[in-house]
Enzyme design. Structure first.
Site, PDB file in Angstrom:
ATOM      1  N   ASP A  17       0.827  -1.207   0.000  1.00  0.00           N
ATOM      2  CA  ASP A  17       0.000   0.000   0.000  1.00  0.00           C
ATOM      3  C   ASP A  17       0.863   1.260   0.000  1.00  0.00           C
ATOM      4  O   ASP A  17       0.687   2.149  -0.828  1.00  0.00           O
ATOM      5  CB  ASP A  17      -0.931  -0.005   1.227  1.00  0.00           C
ATOM      6  CG  ASP A  17      -1.803  -1.247   1.237  1.00  0.00           C
ATOM      7  OD1 ASP A  17      -2.734  -1.312   0.445  1.00  0.00           O
ATOM      8  OD2 ASP A  17      -1.496  -2.173   2.018  1.00  0.00           O
ATOM      9  N   GLU A 272       1.284  -6.561  -5.377  1.00  0.00           N
ATOM     10  CA  GLU A 272       0.920  -5.678  -6.488  1.00  0.00           C
ATOM     11  C   GLU A 272       2.107  -4.890  -7.037  1.00  0.00           C
ATOM     12  O   GLU A 272       2.391  -4.917  -8.227  1.00  0.00           O
ATOM     13  CB  GLU A 272      -0.183  -4.709  -6.024  1.00  0.00           C
ATOM     14  CG  GLU A 272      -0.628  -3.788  -7.124  1.00  0.00           C
ATOM     15  CD  GLU A 272      -2.025  -3.223  -6.932  1.00  0.00           C
ATOM     16  OE1 GLU A 272      -2.878  -3.874  -6.306  1.00  0.00           O
ATOM     17  OE2 GLU A 272      -2.266  -2.112  -7.440  1.00  0.00           O
TER      18      GLU A 272
END
Ligand code: TRH
Length: 378
Positions: A17, A272
């Site tokens: 994140d 990610e």
């Protein structure tokens, strides 16, 4: 006129994140001259990613980005043109309470290659009884999505020879990269604890070539320890068995980590951000998606493999290798086979990466999306 954006980031777990938000903030500032405030709830974790961040300082400027420690007591004033809520982290009530209707509110979603993403990208919902609209911005692999995070200067880097000295991270030069990797296959390994690491190492130790594996210190080591029969593992240490040389890396800076991916012949990545970076490295990679309830991550994996390797002759083999890595089901010998076809997979990966790099990047799309909304909204 200078644009002003706020970015809100909650560190859920791991580094993805904040890793993504930091790259996003830097690129907004450097390439689009946006004045960015980055609100982060956990500066300790953020300090692993943001160089020189002082975790005890509530507000500081690094690389022209104002970084603010955010908690329930934070008071807000002075609203920007747009606010980016990263990954549904929920804007603080105190922020929402006085947010003007003109501030464009965008939720940056997680990346997925699933076909439904195109239909959801750019949609909005009205927020409760307020006048606010929340827009959903979906990263993705097609022109009908928000695109992928990619800085302008990345392509220039890939023109350089992948093992040129200037690309070897300093942190690696110190531990003898040059000597270890001559004539060897170099791999990097960054994965979640449930990956079948021991099986991979066993296969590599029996390979007909020398294999040097850089293992990130941030992953848990039980499988590595039991493979080498060790009580503990040290950062910077080197362990050898058969054809296999394992080197334990410290946690690198993002720049060094990106450089590591470029010099390796095969990268194991996860989550990610490292996944996207592996694509830009133009080297074969095996991606381990972040585990989700009801195996939703396996749908994400399938959708990506279907899209990225659609034209690859090795797509079945690539699928088997990914499935084994993500689930532990199947046969570890798939890695040996994968390595035999590495030149083919290298060619297909580089072709696909270059194709994706030809699309508009996420930050440019996001800035355009926000500008467009500001112009068309009353
Ligand atoms: O850390 P992750 O597992 O992050 C995950 C995913 O983003 C997931 O989708 C999300 O839900 C979860 O976090 C909360 O893997 P990811 O996304 O690859 O992020 C790792 C970051 O750490 C990336 O920015 C690269 C960086 N990194 C370094 O800077 N140095 C290193 O040595 C390594 C190994 C990684």
């Amino acid at each position: 006129m200078t644009k002003r954006f706020d970015v809100f980031c909650k560190v859920v777990d791991n580094f993805g994140d904040i890793g993504i938000c930091w790259r996003l903030a830097k690129q907004l500032q450097a390439e689009h001259r946006v004045d960015v405030r980055l609100f982060v709830d956990d500066l300790q974790v953020a300090s692993r990613i943001i160089p020189n961040l002082d975790a005890s300082n509530m507000s500081q400027i690094i690389d022209k980005i104002r970084i603010v420690r955010w908690n329930v007591a934070t008071r807000f004033s002075d609203y920007p043109d747009a606010v980016i809520e990263a990954f549904g982290c929920e804007l603080p009530q105190a922020y929402m309470a006085h947010m003007p209707a003109e501030t464009v509110w965008v939720n940056l979603e997680y990346l997925s290659a699933e076909p439904w993403v195109e239909g959801f990208h750019g949609q909005h919902s009205n927020f409760g009884a307020t006048q606010h609209r929340r827009y959903f911005f979906y990263p993705g692999f097609t022109e009908k999505t928000g695109g992928l995070l990619r800085e302008n200067n990345l392509l220039n880097l890939s023109l350089l020879s992948s093992r040129s000295v200037s690309l070897v991270p300093l942190a690696l030069q110190g531990i003898g990269l040059a000597n270890d990797t001559r004539e060897a296959l170099i791999l990097s390994l960054f994965c979640y604890p449930h990956a079948p690491v021991g099986e991979l190492l066993r296969q590599l130790s029996q390979a007909p070539w020398k294999c040097v594996v850089y293992i990130s210190a941030s992953i848990s080591f039980p499988a590595v320890q039991s493979f080498f029969g060790l009580e503990k593992i040290d950062i910077g240490a080197k362990y050898i068995k058969g054809s296999l040389v394992v080197i334990i890396l410290p946690f690198l800076s993002q720049d060094d980590y990106d450089a590591l991916l470029r010099i390796c012949d095969l990268n194991f990545v996860r989550g990610e951000d490292s996944w996207i970076r592996a694509i830009w490295a133009e080297k074969p990679f095996i991606w381990q998606p972040y585990r989700q309830d009801e195996d939703a991550h396996l749908d994400k994996l399938n959708a990506f493999l279907e899209l990225f390797y659609a034209d690859s002759r090795q797509k079945q083999l690539i699928r088997k290798a990914h499935e084994y890595w993500a689930t532990g089901q199947g046969d570890a010998s798939v890695f040996g086979e994968y390595l035999r076809y590495l030149p083919d997979i290298q060619r297909d990966t580089a072709r696909q990466s270059a194709k994706l790099a030809g699309q508009v990047d996420l930050v440019s799309n996001l800035v355009f999306f926000i500008e467009n909304l500001r112009e068309t909204r009353v």
